[in-house]
Design a protein around this motif. Sequence first.
Motif, PDB file in Angstrom:
ATOM      1  N   PHE A  27       0.782  -1.287   0.277  1.00  0.00           N
ATOM      2  CA  PHE A  27      -0.034  -0.034   0.011  1.00  0.00           C
ATOM      3  C   PHE A  27       0.991   1.409   0.089  1.00  0.00           C
ATOM      4  CE2 PHE A  27      -2.115   3.452   2.534  1.00  0.00           C
ATOM      5  CZ  PHE A  27      -2.988   3.762   1.503  1.00  0.00           C
ATOM      6  N   LEU A  28       1.851   1.344   1.057  1.00  0.00           N
ATOM      7  CA  LEU A  28       2.877   2.439   0.890  1.00  0.00           C
ATOM      8  C   LEU A  28       3.427   2.646  -0.284  1.00  0.00           C
ATOM      9  CD1 LEU A  28       4.226   1.888   4.386  1.00  0.00           C
ATOM     10  CD2 LEU A  28       2.488   3.625   4.012  1.00  0.00           C
ATOM     11  N   HIS A  29       4.068   1.597  -1.142  1.00  0.00           N
ATOM     12  CA  HIS A  29       4.924   1.966  -2.017  1.00  0.00           C
ATOM     13  C   HIS A  29       3.992   2.262  -3.329  1.00  0.00           C
ATOM     14  CE1 HIS A  29       7.722   0.758  -5.461  1.00  0.00           C
ATOM     15  NE2 HIS A  29       8.597   1.207  -4.759  1.00  0.00           N
ATOM     16  N   SER A  30       3.224   1.296  -3.441  1.00  0.00           N
ATOM     17  CA  SER A  30       2.471   1.108  -4.795  1.00  0.00           C
ATOM     18  C   SER A  30       1.169   2.126  -4.771  1.00  0.00           C
ATOM     19  CB  SER A  30       1.802  -0.272  -4.895  1.00  0.00           C
ATOM     20  OG  SER A  30       2.888  -1.083  -5.253  1.00  0.00           O
ATOM     21  N   VAL A  31       0.715   2.736  -3.703  1.00  0.00           N
ATOM     22  CA  VAL A  31      -0.563   3.355  -3.705  1.00  0.00           C
ATOM     23  C   VAL A  31      -0.201   4.735  -3.101  1.00  0.00           C
ATOM     24  CG1 VAL A  31      -3.062   3.595  -3.038  1.00  0.00           C
ATOM     25  CG2 VAL A  31      -2.136   1.457  -3.777  1.00  0.00           C
ATOM     26  N   LEU A  32       0.116   4.872  -1.779  1.00  0.00           N
ATOM     27  CA  LEU A  32      -0.017   6.224  -0.910  1.00  0.00           C
ATOM     28  C   LEU A  32       1.136   7.047  -1.663  1.00  0.00           C
ATOM     29  CD1 LEU A  32      -0.990   7.736   1.314  1.00  0.00           C
ATOM     30  CD2 LEU A  32       0.598   6.847   2.661  1.00  0.00           C
ATOM     31  N   PHE A  33       2.230   6.500  -1.858  1.00  0.00           N
ATOM     32  CA  PHE A  33       3.404   7.471  -2.182  1.00  0.00           C
ATOM     33  C   PHE A  33       3.322   8.059  -3.822  1.00  0.00           C
ATOM     34  CE2 PHE A  33       4.807   6.474   1.978  1.00  0.00           C
ATOM     35  CZ  PHE A  33       5.405   7.723   2.338  1.00  0.00           C
ATOM     36  N   PRO A  34       2.758   7.031  -4.551  1.00  0.00           N
ATOM     37  CA  PRO A  34       2.589   7.456  -6.090  1.00  0.00           C
ATOM     38  C   PRO A  34       1.432   8.478  -6.199  1.00  0.00           C
ATOM     39  CG  PRO A  34       2.808   5.084  -6.174  1.00  0.00           C
ATOM     40  CD  PRO A  34       2.865   5.504  -4.748  1.00  0.00           C
ATOM     41  N   LEU A  35       0.476   8.321  -5.143  1.00  0.00           N
ATOM     42  CA  LEU A  35      -0.663   9.345  -5.261  1.00  0.00           C
ATOM     43  C   LEU A  35       0.097  10.558  -4.676  1.00  0.00           C
ATOM     44  CD1 LEU A  35      -3.555   9.742  -5.284  1.00  0.00           C
ATOM     45  CD2 LEU A  35      -3.691   9.078  -2.909  1.00  0.00           C
ATOM     46  N   TYR A  36       0.826  10.774  -3.874  1.00  0.00           N
ATOM     47  CA  TYR A  36       1.694  11.888  -3.260  1.00  0.00           C
ATOM     48  C   TYR A  36       2.498  12.490  -4.253  1.00  0.00           C
ATOM     49  CZ  TYR A  36       5.717  14.168  -0.931  1.00  0.00           C
ATOM     50  OH  TYR A  36       6.789  14.664  -0.914  1.00  0.00           O
ATOM     51  N   ILE A  37       3.467  11.649  -5.072  1.00  0.00           N
ATOM     52  CA  ILE A  37       4.145  12.334  -6.080  1.00  0.00           C
ATOM     53  C   ILE A  37       3.375  12.962  -7.348  1.00  0.00           C
ATOM     54  CG2 ILE A  37       5.113  10.398  -7.268  1.00  0.00           C
ATOM     55  CD1 ILE A  37       7.511  13.050  -6.099  1.00  0.00           C
ATOM     56  N   TYR A  38       2.497  12.126  -7.830  1.00  0.00           N
ATOM     57  CA  TYR A  38       1.711  12.600  -8.955  1.00  0.00           C
ATOM     58  C   TYR A  38       0.769  13.705  -8.775  1.00  0.00           C
ATOM     59  CZ  TYR A  38       3.975   8.734 -11.684  1.00  0.00           C
ATOM     60  OH  TYR A  38       4.741   8.092 -12.326  1.00  0.00           O
ATOM     61  N   GLY A  39       0.248  13.627  -7.228  1.00  0.00           N
ATOM     62  CA  GLY A  39      -0.487  14.654  -6.921  1.00  0.00           C
ATOM     63  C   GLY A  39       0.028  15.812  -6.917  1.00  0.00           C
ATOM     64  N   VAL A  40       1.382  15.943  -6.583  1.00  0.00           N
ATOM     65  CA  VAL A  40       2.247  17.271  -6.566  1.00  0.00           C
ATOM     66  C   VAL A  40       2.488  17.641  -8.012  1.00  0.00           C
ATOM     67  CG1 VAL A  40       4.333  18.112  -6.177  1.00  0.00           C
ATOM     68  CG2 VAL A  40       3.461  16.726  -4.353  1.00  0.00           C
ATOM     69  N   VAL A  41       2.621  16.862  -8.877  1.00  0.00           N
ATOM     70  CA  VAL A  41       2.746  17.256 -10.395  1.00  0.00           C
ATOM     71  C   VAL A  41       1.258  17.646 -11.073  1.00  0.00           C
ATOM     72  CG1 VAL A  41       3.073  16.174 -12.593  1.00  0.00           C
ATOM     73  CG2 VAL A  41       4.659  15.418 -10.844  1.00  0.00           C
ATOM     74  N   PHE A  42       0.328  17.050 -10.468  1.00  0.00           N
ATOM     75  CA  PHE A  42      -1.044  17.331 -10.921  1.00  0.00           C
ATOM     76  C   PHE A  42      -1.315  18.877 -10.583  1.00  0.00           C
ATOM     77  CE2 PHE A  42      -5.745  17.758 -10.732  1.00  0.00           C
ATOM     78  CZ  PHE A  42      -6.003  17.638 -12.023  1.00  0.00           C
ATOM     79  N   ILE A  43      -0.892  19.095  -9.224  1.00  0.00           N
ATOM     80  CA  ILE A  43      -1.158  20.432  -8.562  1.00  0.00           C
ATOM     81  C   ILE A  43      -0.165  21.708  -9.311  1.00  0.00           C
ATOM     82  CG2 ILE A  43      -0.697  22.006  -6.708  1.00  0.00           C
ATOM     83  CD1 ILE A  43      -1.684  19.452  -5.026  1.00  0.00           C
ATOM     84  N   LEU A  44       1.089  21.171  -9.706  1.00  0.00           N
ATOM     85  CA  LEU A  44       2.000  22.050 -10.458  1.00  0.00           C
ATOM     86  C   LEU A  44       1.404  22.331 -11.785  1.00  0.00           C
ATOM     87  CD1 LEU A  44       5.569  20.622  -9.358  1.00  0.00           C
ATOM     88  CD2 LEU A  44       4.675  22.780  -8.802  1.00  0.00           C
ATOM     89  N   TRP A  45       0.714  21.245 -12.422  1.00  0.00           N
ATOM     90  CA  TRP A  45       0.295  21.671 -13.855  1.00  0.00           C
ATOM     91  C   TRP A  45      -0.847  22.581 -13.871  1.00  0.00           C
ATOM     92  CZ3 TRP A  45      -0.423  15.836 -15.378  1.00  0.00           C
ATOM     93  CH2 TRP A  45       1.006  15.320 -15.999  1.00  0.00           C
ATOM     94  N   LEU A  46      -1.867  22.260 -12.761  1.00  0.00           N
ATOM     95  CA  LEU A  46      -2.850  23.311 -12.532  1.00  0.00           C
ATOM     96  C   LEU A  46      -2.133  24.785 -12.463  1.00  0.00           C
ATOM     97  CD1 LEU A  46      -5.478  21.282 -10.327  1.00  0.00           C
ATOM     98  CD2 LEU A  46      -5.672  21.735 -12.914  1.00  0.00           C
ATOM     99  N   ILE A  47      -1.267  24.883 -11.495  1.00  0.00           N
ATOM    100  CA  ILE A  47      -0.638  26.273 -11.481  1.00  0.00           C
ATOM    101  C   ILE A  47      -0.209  26.852 -12.497  1.00  0.00           C
ATOM    102  CG2 ILE A  47       1.170  27.284 -10.288  1.00  0.00           C
ATOM    103  CD1 ILE A  47       0.596  25.625  -7.778  1.00  0.00           C
TER     104      ILE A  47
END
Length: 182
Positions: A148-168
Amino acid sequence: MKKYFILYKPFLFFLATFFLTYIVLTVLYQAYLNSFGENKLDTITRMVVENTDQLFQLFGANFRIEENESQSFIKLIYNQKYVARIIEGCNAISVIILFISFIVAFSGKLKPTLLFIFGGSLLIYLLNVLRIAILSVLMFHFPKQESFLHSVLFPLYIYGVVFILWLIWVRNFSRYASKDIK
């Protein structure tokens, strides 16, 4: 057909620019990786490991790294327990390539585009180092949650940041940014 091409020209231009940038950067990165040969870890991944180690040392944590000479990975040892291994895919370069491709496809003026690419790439790199450090600690305390940590939570974290940067980027700096929204 020509009518549809004209109608969807901005979207098609975005797709072509995105994929062209992505392919070019991926090919260049693959050539970089190939220059290290088999079972050799690349310099960027080593730098990520060293920065993770420096972060742990900053907080006085019981952490050390152990290089595997026969294969291309480095072990992360937290509180005398082997918690994770760092391989080339852990360095976030593929995420940075994806980030850059989108920014280039939605580019605006040259200077803001280059500054946003540099700043965003640096932020992704730093957050990736933090991600690895936090993941190492969590793997020590919750080893049964590894998947869960490696395959779900942390990819969500890093891709979430990228998505927010794209929106900005799209809202504030791209050529499509609305100038009257405050």
